[in-house]
Write an enzyme that holds these catalytic residues in place. Sequence first.
Site, PDB file in Angstrom:
ATOM      1  N   GLY A  11       0.826  -1.213   0.000  1.00 36.45           N
ATOM      2  CA  GLY A  11       0.000   0.000   0.000  1.00 36.45           C
ATOM      3  C   GLY A  11       0.856   1.258   0.000  1.00 36.45           C
ATOM      4  O   GLY A  11       0.506   2.274   0.593  1.00 36.45           O
ATOM      5  N   LEU A  22       1.533   3.505  -2.097  1.00 36.92           N
ATOM      6  CA  LEU A  22       1.078   4.725  -2.782  1.00 36.92           C
ATOM      7  C   LEU A  22      -0.108   5.353  -2.061  1.00 36.92           C
ATOM      8  O   LEU A  22      -0.698   6.319  -2.533  1.00 36.92           O
ATOM      9  CB  LEU A  22       0.716   4.408  -4.240  1.00 36.92           C
ATOM     10  CG  LEU A  22       1.914   4.018  -5.112  1.00 36.92           C
ATOM     11  CD1 LEU A  22       1.444   3.577  -6.496  1.00 36.92           C
ATOM     12  CD2 LEU A  22       2.917   5.159  -5.222  1.00 36.92           C
ATOM     13  N   ILE A  68      -0.998  -2.268  -5.785  1.00 35.08           N
ATOM     14  CA  ILE A  68      -1.702  -3.091  -6.788  1.00 35.08           C
ATOM     15  C   ILE A  68      -1.636  -2.432  -8.172  1.00 35.08           C
ATOM     16  O   ILE A  68      -2.001  -3.036  -9.165  1.00 35.08           O
ATOM     17  CB  ILE A  68      -3.188  -3.337  -6.387  1.00 35.08           C
ATOM     18  CG1 ILE A  68      -3.930  -2.029  -6.141  1.00 35.08           C
ATOM     19  CG2 ILE A  68      -3.272  -4.289  -5.225  1.00 35.08           C
ATOM     20  CD1 ILE A  68      -5.429  -2.215  -5.929  1.00 35.08           C
ATOM     21  N   ASP A  72      -0.321  -7.462  -4.997  1.00 35.36           N
ATOM     22  CA  ASP A  72      -1.686  -7.509  -4.467  1.00 35.36           C
ATOM     23  C   ASP A  72      -1.607  -8.486  -3.298  1.00 35.36           C
ATOM     24  O   ASP A  72      -1.364  -9.686  -3.505  1.00 35.36           O
ATOM     25  CB  ASP A  72      -2.638  -8.028  -5.557  1.00 35.36           C
ATOM     26  CG  ASP A  72      -4.056  -8.242  -5.029  1.00 35.36           C
ATOM     27  OD1 ASP A  72      -4.973  -8.424  -5.859  1.00 35.36           O
ATOM     28  OD2 ASP A  72      -4.258  -8.249  -3.784  1.00 35.36           O
ATOM     29  N   ILE A  73      -1.788  -8.019  -2.070  1.00 38.57           N
ATOM     30  CA  ILE A  73      -1.539  -8.891  -0.908  1.00 38.57           C
ATOM     31  C   ILE A  73      -2.540 -10.041  -0.826  1.00 38.57           C
ATOM     32  O   ILE A  73      -2.335 -10.999  -0.078  1.00 38.57           O
ATOM     33  CB  ILE A  73      -1.515  -8.118   0.424  1.00 38.57           C
ATOM     34  CG1 ILE A  73      -2.838  -7.414   0.725  1.00 38.57           C
ATOM     35  CG2 ILE A  73      -0.344  -7.150   0.474  1.00 38.57           C
ATOM     36  CD1 ILE A  73      -2.904  -6.822   2.146  1.00 38.57           C
ATOM     37  N   TYR A 111     -14.888  -2.994   8.675  1.00 37.41           N
ATOM     38  CA  TYR A 111     -13.520  -2.512   8.870  1.00 37.41           C
ATOM     39  C   TYR A 111     -13.064  -2.791  10.299  1.00 37.41           C
ATOM     40  O   TYR A 111     -11.988  -3.336  10.523  1.00 37.41           O
ATOM     41  CB  TYR A 111     -13.469  -1.013   8.586  1.00 37.41           C
ATOM     42  CG  TYR A 111     -12.137  -0.349   8.813  1.00 37.41           C
ATOM     43  CD1 TYR A 111     -11.985   0.616   9.810  1.00 37.41           C
ATOM     44  CD2 TYR A 111     -11.035  -0.653   8.029  1.00 37.41           C
ATOM     45  CE1 TYR A 111     -10.770   1.249  10.007  1.00 37.41           C
ATOM     46  CE2 TYR A 111      -9.820  -0.012   8.220  1.00 37.41           C
ATOM     47  CZ  TYR A 111      -9.699   0.935   9.208  1.00 37.41           C
ATOM     48  OH  TYR A 111      -8.487   1.564   9.413  1.00 37.41           O
ATOM     49  N   LYS A 150     -10.150  -5.167  11.787  1.00 37.09           N
ATOM     50  CA  LYS A 150      -9.072  -4.602  12.601  1.00 37.09           C
ATOM     51  C   LYS A 150      -8.889  -5.399  13.900  1.00 37.09           C
ATOM     52  O   LYS A 150      -7.778  -5.737  14.285  1.00 37.09           O
ATOM     53  CB  LYS A 150      -9.323  -3.118  12.882  1.00 37.09           C
ATOM     54  CG  LYS A 150      -9.108  -2.224  11.679  1.00 37.09           C
ATOM     55  CD  LYS A 150      -7.645  -2.194  11.249  1.00 37.09           C
ATOM     56  CE  LYS A 150      -7.439  -2.450   9.786  1.00 37.09           C
ATOM     57  NZ  LYS A 150      -6.021  -2.443   9.380  1.00 37.09           N
TER      58      LYS A 150
HETATM   59  C1  VAH Z   1     -10.960   5.462   8.602  1.00 33.10           C
HETATM   60  N1  VAH Z   1      -8.956   6.837   8.488  1.00 33.10           N
HETATM   61  O1  VAH Z   1     -11.595   6.507   8.750  1.00 33.10           O
HETATM   62  C2  VAH Z   1      -9.452   5.514   8.859  1.00 33.10           C
HETATM   63  C3  VAH Z   1      -9.127   5.272  10.323  1.00 33.10           C
HETATM   64  C4  VAH Z   1      -9.742   5.790  12.700  1.00 33.10           C
HETATM   65  C5  VAH Z   1     -10.108   5.934  11.274  1.00 33.10           C
HETATM   66  O2  VAH Z   1      -8.980   3.937  10.617  1.00 33.10           O
HETATM   67  O3  VAH Z   1     -11.458   4.410   8.263  1.00 33.10           O
END
Ligand code: VAH
Length: 317
Positions: free
Chosen positions: A8, A10, A35, A52-53, A141, A145
Amino acid sequence: MKKFLVTGALGQIGSELTMELRGRYGNENVVASGIHKRDSVVVESGPFEIVDITNYNQVSEVVKKYDIDWIVNLAAILSAVGEEKPSLAWQVNMNGLFNVLEVARENGCGVFTPSSIAAFGPNTPRDNTPQDTIQRPNTMYGVTKVSGELLCDYYYEKFGVDTRGVRFPGLISYETLPGGGTTDYAVHIYYDALQKGKFTCPLDKDTYMDMMYMPDAINAIIDLIEADGSKLKHRNAFNVTSMSFNPERIYNEIRKHIPEFTMDYDVNPNLQKIANSWPNSLDDSAAKEEWDWTPKYNLEEMTKDMLKKLKEKLNDK
Ligand code: VAH
C-alpha cells in the site's frame, strides 16, 4: 541494514512512510509496492513492485527477491468503503494479512500492521478508552481490525513472528489524500478552506474523534519497529493518539488563519453511524511506557503546518 517491504505504498500513509524509511535506511533497502503503478516519487526513488496482498505468490516472490526483514503492511480497505464493499474489505484486510503473516513466518520477517480506533465498538468505554478493554466493533472494517490484532498476536505467540501494531486514529496529511475513511473530513476541510473558502461537513458538530498529524504517525511506526521487543508487554495493537476534536474545533482553529472561512453541515447518516461507534478519546499510556511514544503535534501546531504546506503544494500545481 534492515530491508523493508511496504505494501500500500502509494496510499495516504505508505507514500510518506516509504520516503521517510528511504531517507533513514537508504533507497535500495525500502521496496515499495502496490496493486498498480503511477507517477510518483515513491516509484521513481527506489524499488517498486506490483503486489496484491490477496495473492500469496506475489507477496512471497517479492520478499524472497529482496531478502526482506520487515513487512510494513499498509494495504487496506478503510471504514466507509468497507461498509459499501464488506467482502472486499475482508479479502484485503484479512486474507491479505494472512498471506503477509504466512510469508513472514516462512521467511523470518517482522510484520507491522496498523489497527485503528475502529477496533473498538459502541459498548467500549468512550472517553480515555483503555489499552485493554472490550472490543466489539459493528463495522466490517472494525471487525477486520480487531481480527487482525488477534491474528497478529497469534502469529507472535504460536510461531514467534515479530508482529507489532498501533491503533491509529484519523490521520491528517497533505501529501496524499485519504482513501475512503470516516475521518477523511478532517483532511478535506483544509483543502476546501484554501480552495473554496467554505466546507460542508458530513459529520455532526459534536462528533469527537481522535486524530493525528501524519509526521507523528510515521514516527510511531518507525519507533515501534525500532523498539526493544523484550520490553513490549503489548504488541497488537497499541493505542496511540495526539489530539481529539470535533468539527467545530478544527473549523475554529482554521479560522484563526482564514477568518472568512465558513462551514455548514450536511450529515451523512452512514458516516455518522460509523463515527458514533468509535471512542471520543484514547488512553495511550501503554505506548508511552513500553516504547516511549511521544507525539509532537497538537491541533494548533498541525493546523499551522498543514495550511502552510498545503498552500505550497496547491500553488505548485
Ligand atoms: C478510517 N482513516 O476513517 C481511517 C481510520 C480511525 C479511522 O482507521 O477508516
